[in-house]
Design a protein around this motif. Sequence first.
Motif, mmCIF file in Angstrom:
data_model
loop_
_atom_site.group_PDB
_atom_site.id
_atom_site.type_symbol
_atom_site.label_atom_id
_atom_site.label_comp_id
_atom_site.label_asym_id
_atom_site.label_seq_id
_atom_site.Cartn_x
_atom_site.Cartn_y
_atom_site.Cartn_z
ATOM 1 N N UNK A 74 -8.778 -7.060 5.333
ATOM 2 C CA UNK A 74 -8.291 -8.124 4.462
ATOM 3 C C UNK A 74 -7.272 -7.519 3.511
ATOM 4 N N UNK A 75 -5.989 -7.634 3.851
ATOM 5 C CA UNK A 75 -4.924 -7.055 3.035
ATOM 6 C C UNK A 75 -3.600 -7.699 3.436
ATOM 7 N N UNK A 76 -2.697 -7.793 2.444
ATOM 8 C CA UNK A 76 -1.403 -8.399 2.748
ATOM 9 C C UNK A 76 -0.420 -8.189 1.613
ATOM 10 N N UNK A 77 0.868 -8.159 1.972
ATOM 11 C CA UNK A 77 1.893 -8.270 0.952
ATOM 12 C C UNK A 77 1.739 -9.661 0.355
ATOM 13 N N UNK A 78 1.869 -9.768 -0.960
ATOM 14 C CA UNK A 78 1.670 -11.073 -1.582
ATOM 15 C C UNK A 78 2.800 -11.454 -2.531
ATOM 16 N N UNK A 79 3.812 -10.592 -2.671
ATOM 17 C CA UNK A 79 4.973 -10.905 -3.501
ATOM 18 C C UNK A 79 6.157 -10.062 -3.032
ATOM 19 N N UNK A 80 7.339 -10.666 -3.087
ATOM 20 C CA UNK A 80 8.562 -9.951 -2.716
ATOM 21 C C UNK A 80 9.207 -9.349 -3.966
ATOM 22 N N UNK A 81 9.379 -10.179 -5.021
ATOM 23 C CA UNK A 81 9.997 -9.735 -6.277
ATOM 24 C C UNK A 81 9.079 -10.097 -7.419
ATOM 25 N N UNK A 82 8.365 -9.233 -8.016
ATOM 26 C CA UNK A 82 8.286 -7.808 -7.704
ATOM 27 C C UNK A 82 7.424 -7.584 -6.465
ATOM 28 N N UNK A 83 7.618 -6.453 -5.773
ATOM 29 C CA UNK A 83 6.791 -6.187 -4.598
ATOM 30 C C UNK A 83 5.333 -5.979 -5.007
ATOM 31 N N UNK A 84 4.428 -6.676 -4.308
ATOM 32 C CA UNK A 84 2.996 -6.556 -4.572
ATOM 33 C C UNK A 84 2.249 -6.655 -3.249
ATOM 34 N N UNK A 85 1.097 -6.012 -3.215
ATOM 35 C CA UNK A 85 0.239 -5.986 -2.035
ATOM 36 C C UNK A 85 -1.184 -6.121 -2.549
ATOM 37 N N UNK A 86 -2.029 -6.840 -1.829
ATOM 38 C CA UNK A 86 -3.422 -6.974 -2.249
ATOM 39 C C UNK A 86 -4.334 -6.476 -1.134
ATOM 40 N N UNK A 87 -5.341 -5.698 -1.520
ATOM 41 C CA UNK A 87 -6.383 -5.262 -0.592
ATOM 42 C C UNK A 87 -7.710 -5.771 -1.126
ATOM 43 N N UNK A 88 -8.569 -6.198 -0.218
ATOM 44 C CA UNK A 88 -9.870 -6.749 -0.591
ATOM 45 C C UNK A 88 -10.946 -5.762 -0.174
#
Length: 162
Positions: free
Chosen positions: A33-47
């Motif tokens: 369970x993980x994904x890029x979640x924003x382009x500007x600013x770059x963000x990624x979320x891991x569960x």
Amino acid sequence: MAEPDVLDGVYDGPMYVVTAAAGGERAGCLVGFASQCSIHPPRFVVWLSVANHTYRVARGASYLTVHALGHGQRELAELFGGESGDRVDKFARVDWRQGGAGGPVLTEVRTWFTGRIEQRIEGGDHVGFLLAPAGGCGPPEGTVPALLRYSDVRDLEPGHPA
């Protein structure tokens, strides 16, 4: 009555190993369970599962490292997904180095990044760690890596109950 698994057969996302270090401990686990979640600013979320040793270490960490497993790296997935850090030192079984932010970097994984933890998001039996990328190593320019997918590891016995 058991809830139906509505994602069964639909979800086949990439698999990651997430590593953390805090309070003199290091930990790592397999994450689907993980994904890029924003382009500007770059963000990624891991569960991370709240039942997981890595989650307990990550609560005290400032950074996490996210390793994108290649298609041929099932053994790493088995180690980090099928063993519990409560019972096994997974890092004694792999080559790794300390990254710039102090967390473990698995040397055999070519695509990885370290992210500063910006926020924690409650999500039931998992907590999301919102990461701001702070450095790492991507695939060679112009290539798209063949990633290990959920369908490749679906049969793994987890190191702890879900």
